[in-house]
Enzyme design. Sequence first.
Site, PDB file in Angstrom:
ATOM      1  N   LYS A  52      35.070 -24.780   8.339  1.00  0.00           N
ATOM      2  CA  LYS A  52      35.563 -23.476   8.808  1.00  0.00           C
ATOM      3  C   LYS A  52      36.823 -23.146   8.017  1.00  0.00           C
ATOM      4  O   LYS A  52      37.606 -24.027   7.679  1.00  0.00           O
ATOM      5  CB  LYS A  52      35.899 -23.565  10.306  1.00  0.00           C
ATOM      6  CG  LYS A  52      36.484 -22.286  10.917  1.00  0.00           C
ATOM      7  CD  LYS A  52      35.397 -21.260  11.123  1.00  0.00           C
ATOM      8  CE  LYS A  52      35.916 -20.030  11.882  1.00  0.00           C
ATOM      9  NZ  LYS A  52      36.045 -20.301  13.323  1.00  0.00           N
ATOM     10  N   ILE A  53      37.008 -21.869   7.712  1.00  0.00           N
ATOM     11  CA  ILE A  53      38.145 -21.459   6.903  1.00  0.00           C
ATOM     12  C   ILE A  53      38.469 -20.005   7.199  1.00  0.00           C
ATOM     13  O   ILE A  53      37.594 -19.230   7.625  1.00  0.00           O
ATOM     14  CB  ILE A  53      37.828 -21.645   5.396  1.00  0.00           C
ATOM     15  CG1 ILE A  53      39.080 -21.498   4.536  1.00  0.00           C
ATOM     16  CG2 ILE A  53      36.747 -20.709   4.957  1.00  0.00           C
ATOM     17  CD1 ILE A  53      38.854 -21.828   3.067  1.00  0.00           C
ATOM     18  N   SER A  54      39.712 -19.613   6.995  1.00  0.00           N
ATOM     19  CA  SER A  54      40.096 -18.211   7.101  1.00  0.00           C
ATOM     20  C   SER A  54      39.520 -17.436   5.913  1.00  0.00           C
ATOM     21  O   SER A  54      39.498 -17.938   4.779  1.00  0.00           O
ATOM     22  CB  SER A  54      41.616 -18.075   7.088  1.00  0.00           C
ATOM     23  OG  SER A  54      42.205 -18.760   8.171  1.00  0.00           O
ATOM     24  N   THR A 104      43.924 -15.335   7.726  1.00  0.00           N
ATOM     25  CA  THR A 104      43.595 -13.917   7.678  1.00  0.00           C
ATOM     26  C   THR A 104      44.633 -13.102   8.434  1.00  0.00           C
ATOM     27  O   THR A 104      44.939 -11.970   8.051  1.00  0.00           O
ATOM     28  CB  THR A 104      42.192 -13.683   8.257  1.00  0.00           C
ATOM     29  OG1 THR A 104      41.263 -14.557   7.608  1.00  0.00           O
ATOM     30  CG2 THR A 104      41.746 -12.249   8.053  1.00  0.00           C
ATOM     31  N   ALA A 105      45.195 -13.665   9.489  1.00  0.00           N
ATOM     32  CA  ALA A 105      46.230 -12.967  10.253  1.00  0.00           C
ATOM     33  C   ALA A 105      47.399 -12.578   9.351  1.00  0.00           C
ATOM     34  O   ALA A 105      47.872 -11.434   9.377  1.00  0.00           O
ATOM     35  CB  ALA A 105      46.710 -13.847  11.407  1.00  0.00           C
ATOM     36  N   HIS A 142      43.623 -16.933  18.177  1.00  0.00           N
ATOM     37  CA  HIS A 142      42.873 -17.800  19.101  1.00  0.00           C
ATOM     38  C   HIS A 142      43.140 -17.453  20.569  1.00  0.00           C
ATOM     39  O   HIS A 142      43.245 -16.276  20.927  1.00  0.00           O
ATOM     40  CB  HIS A 142      43.178 -19.270  18.820  1.00  0.00           C
ATOM     41  CG  HIS A 142      42.902 -19.725  17.427  1.00  0.00           C
ATOM     42  ND1 HIS A 142      41.876 -19.231  16.671  1.00  0.00           N
ATOM     43  CD2 HIS A 142      43.547 -20.636  16.651  1.00  0.00           C
ATOM     44  CE1 HIS A 142      41.875 -19.824  15.481  1.00  0.00           C
ATOM     45  NE2 HIS A 142      42.876 -20.674  15.440  1.00  0.00           N
TER      46      HIS A 142
END
Length: 270
Positions: A52-54, A104-105, A142
């Site tokens: 999993k990754i941004s 990404t944020a 989250h």
Amino acid sequence: MQLGYSFCPNDTFIFYALSHGKIATPAPVTEVLEDVETLNVWAMEGRLPLTKISYAAYGRLREHYVALRSGGALGRGVGPLLVARNPLDNLRGKRIAIPGRHTTAFLLLSLRDEGFIPLEMRYDRIMPAVQAGEVDAGLIIHESRFTYPRYGLVKVFDLGEWWEGETGLPLPLGAILARRDLGEPTIRALDRAVRESLEYAHAHPEETVAYIKQHALEMEDEVIWAHIRTYVNEFSLDVGEEGERAVNELFKRAEERGLLPRQPQPAFLI
């Protein structure tokens, strides 16, 4: 084969079946749970074959990784929030706690605003830091989107609302990547396995509960299932044409601003 994903309920829900041998895979899967920024950094090193990754980090890695069509986090109403003790008129000169420079944020905040001072913290430390006055505001992700009022904090703005208003598209947050050196047949088999793992979780949600609670930072059932309902949706089963357009638009805007390098490789399996 090592598979990296976060402690968050959406990931543990999606990958429960895969990590517990309920789904056929090209090779046995070993879970590696870490916060998203650690996974982003590890992907820069090519450490994990499946992770999993941004999307912001993926924008730098398309030469070595490709995104699976299943298992990612995109949607509407899923955006990172900027929170503070009191409303803020602007961010110039403000100290903003961020969950990592590759998230990404942070990319979205950089697309929207400039002139702020980013301070990196693990995502679960951000709200206490804002509450204590260590920073002027915090960029939360989250489960924090559901719990920030408990810290006496107010929402300054929602980056998902901003993105949707700007583009009309769902917001891309995170993807499941496979290293390209695994080869196309293996990558396609992994994509099917991730989809089947999510389908299994939907069919047997009660089986996933103990595993989710083993890793969740917020233990309340209401928060856990609100998180899953928010971040696990139709785009998690397949990114689809609209999801692809959203990801490509994010990359395009970031590349035009010099926030990501231009890369020719397609983002997803064809």
